[in-house]
Design a protein around this motif. Structure first.
Motif, PDB file in Angstrom:
ATOM      1  N   TYR A 110      19.895   9.450 -36.740  1.00  0.00           N
ATOM      2  CA  TYR A 110      19.323   8.882 -37.959  1.00  0.00           C
ATOM      3  C   TYR A 110      19.027  10.007 -38.936  1.00  0.00           C
ATOM      4  O   TYR A 110      18.227  10.890 -38.652  1.00  0.00           O
ATOM      5  CB  TYR A 110      18.042   8.103 -37.619  1.00  0.00           C
TER       6      TYR A 110
ATOM      7  N   LEU B 281      17.357  11.116 -42.306  1.00  0.00           N
ATOM      8  CA  LEU B 281      16.346  10.700 -43.269  1.00  0.00           C
ATOM      9  C   LEU B 281      16.872  10.819 -44.700  1.00  0.00           C
ATOM     10  O   LEU B 281      16.687   9.915 -45.511  1.00  0.00           O
ATOM     11  CB  LEU B 281      15.085  11.553 -43.102  1.00  0.00           C
TER      12      LEU B 281
ATOM     13  N   LYS C  97      19.807   8.336 -45.329  1.00  0.00           N
ATOM     14  CA  LYS C  97      19.466   6.944 -45.023  1.00  0.00           C
ATOM     15  C   LYS C  97      20.648   6.287 -44.310  1.00  0.00           C
ATOM     16  O   LYS C  97      21.168   5.257 -44.722  1.00  0.00           O
ATOM     17  CB  LYS C  97      19.086   6.177 -46.292  1.00  0.00           C
TER      18      LYS C  97
ATOM     19  N   PRO D 207      14.966   2.534 -44.959  1.00  0.00           N
ATOM     20  CA  PRO D 207      13.785   2.999 -44.219  1.00  0.00           C
ATOM     21  C   PRO D 207      12.512   2.299 -44.672  1.00  0.00           C
ATOM     22  O   PRO D 207      12.450   1.755 -45.778  1.00  0.00           O
ATOM     23  CB  PRO D 207      13.736   4.486 -44.554  1.00  0.00           C
TER      24      PRO D 207
ATOM     25  N   SER E 111       8.156   7.706 -42.366  1.00  0.00           N
ATOM     26  CA  SER E 111       9.347   8.212 -41.683  1.00  0.00           C
ATOM     27  C   SER E 111       8.978   9.002 -40.435  1.00  0.00           C
ATOM     28  O   SER E 111       7.970   9.715 -40.430  1.00  0.00           O
ATOM     29  CB  SER E 111      10.145   9.128 -42.611  1.00  0.00           C
TER      30      SER E 111
ATOM     31  N   PHE F 255       8.095   3.317 -34.869  1.00  0.00           N
ATOM     32  CA  PHE F 255       9.412   3.424 -35.491  1.00  0.00           C
ATOM     33  C   PHE F 255      10.414   2.628 -34.675  1.00  0.00           C
ATOM     34  O   PHE F 255      10.477   2.761 -33.451  1.00  0.00           O
ATOM     35  CB  PHE F 255       9.853   4.885 -35.590  1.00  0.00           C
TER      36      PHE F 255
ATOM     37  N   GLY G 138       7.211   1.338 -40.302  1.00  0.00           N
ATOM     38  CA  GLY G 138       8.134   2.300 -39.698  1.00  0.00           C
ATOM     39  C   GLY G 138       9.454   1.654 -39.333  1.00  0.00           C
ATOM     40  O   GLY G 138      10.270   2.253 -38.650  1.00  0.00           O
TER      41      GLY G 138
ATOM     42  N   ILE H  11      13.184   0.507 -39.638  1.00  0.00           N
ATOM     43  CA  ILE H  11      14.399   0.990 -40.287  1.00  0.00           C
ATOM     44  C   ILE H  11      15.381  -0.170 -40.222  1.00  0.00           C
ATOM     45  O   ILE H  11      15.885  -0.507 -39.163  1.00  0.00           O
ATOM     46  CB  ILE H  11      14.937   2.239 -39.577  1.00  0.00           C
TER      47      ILE H  11
ATOM     48  N   VAL I 240      16.645  12.347 -34.841  1.00  0.00           N
ATOM     49  CA  VAL I 240      16.292  12.205 -36.256  1.00  0.00           C
ATOM     50  C   VAL I 240      16.491  13.562 -36.921  1.00  0.00           C
ATOM     51  O   VAL I 240      15.974  14.568 -36.435  1.00  0.00           O
ATOM     52  CB  VAL I 240      14.831  11.721 -36.425  1.00  0.00           C
TER      53      VAL I 240
ATOM     54  N   ASP J 179      16.955  15.768 -40.871  1.00  0.00           N
ATOM     55  CA  ASP J 179      16.644  15.687 -42.312  1.00  0.00           C
ATOM     56  C   ASP J 179      17.848  15.161 -43.045  1.00  0.00           C
ATOM     57  O   ASP J 179      17.865  14.364 -43.844  1.00  0.00           O
ATOM     58  CB  ASP J 179      16.275  17.059 -42.885  1.00  0.00           C
TER      59      ASP J 179
END
Length: 193
Positions: free
Chosen positions: A82, A84, A87, A106, A110, A147, A167, A169, A191, A193
């Protein structure tokens, strides 16, 4: 007066079948000669001035021109990745090949970048934003917010209310089904960036 000879029923059926086949073949040739619609890839992306919380709208994640490559820093082996910033989610098999990738919406909170594990799965419930959801795949928590990946039962994904800490997604229904099938309990979630 002589009685005309009658054709057997198999002759009638054979004649009608042959005529139908010829008619379908003629229509297929005519259709093949007509114009053919073509799909065009849209490279529309939000501008740098787009607000941080902006969402493309119900049922419409941001379009991409081509499938994005799995992020280089996402680990190895069978996993859900995933991103962030993008997306986007990738379902990666044991040989590090992406089986599927799709855009997601999202929530307002996060997860931190890192490695998680699918800990719980639920068929359906109502999300913290009041939307009926299904294919819920939980993988982490932070400051009291769980999440999880999921899809809305009706396929929509309205922007979360800014005053609600969520949280979830969200993704399209078909993508939710694919992730549900892929993300069994114990599956690694990375996860980035």
């Amino acid at each position: 007066m002589p009685v005309p000879a009658r054709l057997p029923s198999w002759a009638w059926v054979s004649g009608l079948t042959a005529g139908a086949i010829v008619a379908v073949a003629v229509l297929a040739v005519q259709a093949d000669r007509g114009s053919h619609p073509t799909a065009t890839a849209s490279a529309t992306r939000p501008s740098a001035s787009a607000s941080k919380g902006a969402h493309p709208g119900p049922g419409k994640p941001a379009p991409t021109a081509a499938p994005a490559a799995v992020p280089a820093d996402s680990g190895t082996g069978r996993r859900i990745v995933y991103s962030l910033g993008q997306k986007r989610v990738w379902l990666v098999d044991a040989s590090d090949a992406s089986r599927s990738t799709f855009a997601v919406w999202p929530g307002t909170v996060s997860p931190d970048p890192g490695t998680y594990t699918v800990s719980l799965r639920r068929d359906a419930t109502t999300g913290s934003d009041g939307v009926k959801i299904e294919h819920i795949v939980y993988f982490g928590a932070k400051a009291g917010v769980n999440f999880a990946f999921s899809n809305a039962l009706d396929g929509s994904s309205p922007p979360p209310a800014s005053e609600t800490r969520t949280g979830g997604i969200r993704m399209r229904v078909a993508d939710g089904s694919a992730l549900w099938t892929f993300g069994s309990t114990g599956t690694k979630v990375r996860v980035v960036d």
